[in-house]
Design a protein around this motif. Structure first.
Motif: not given
Length: 156
Positions: A24-29, A35-46, A59-64, A139-143
């Motif tokens: 996934v490419c994540i575009a940070f505000a 924007a940074v391409p990253m590995s990802f996982g996901f969950e879907e509920r309802d 690093g830059e992404k988490w500082a942003r 570092a682990v983040w949830r979007l």
């Protein structure tokens, strides 16, 4: 979406597309586009989606993300060329998922669960052990996805 004939609106179908995407490419505000391409996982509920992301703690992404938790994302996969008789009739078959939401840094049991979800996706469903020392340094983040759309152009 302008091309509603290509829209994927069903959350189950969107999840299927996401399972087939490798990154996934994540575009940070922030003050400038980033924007940074990253590995990802996901969950879907309802019909609600959450993406799980990881990386080095510095690093830059988490500082942003710490300054402004808003982010957008895009993932896609191509399914081969669509041959045409002219340049404008030639294209690529694809399926994609795009969206936006809010990032949250995870700790403790939530962090471990995020790594498990991410590794399930990256390791094609295999459950791999998580090294505690490596996890501590990661570092682990949830979007939390607030807006999501899917689109598909079928091969001919």
């Amino acid at each position: 979406m302008r091309r509603t004939d290509r829209e994927i609106a069903d959350p189950a179908q969107i999840a299927e597309v996401m399972r087939r995407c490798d990154a996934v490419c994540i575009a940070f505000a922030g003050e400038a586009p980033y924007a940074v391409p990253m590995s990802f996982g996901f969950e879907e509920r309802d019909g609600r989606f959450a993406l799980f992301l990881h990386g080095a703690q510095a690093g830059e992404k988490w500082a942003r993300a710490r300054r402004d938790s808003r982010a957008a994302f895009a993932m896609y996969r191509t399914m081969g060329p669509i041959e045409g008789d002219t340049a404008c009739a030639t294209s690529v078959a694809y399926e994609s998922v795009c969206g936006s939401g809010t990032l949250h840094e995870l700790t403790g049991a939530d962090k471990r669960r995020g790594l498990e979800v991410l590794m399930e996706h990256v390791a094609s469903g295999r459950s791999l052990p998580i090294d505690a020392r490596a996890a501590e340094a990661t570092a682990v983040w949830r979007l939390d996805v607030e807006h999501i759309s899917g689109k598909r152009r079928e091969p001919k």
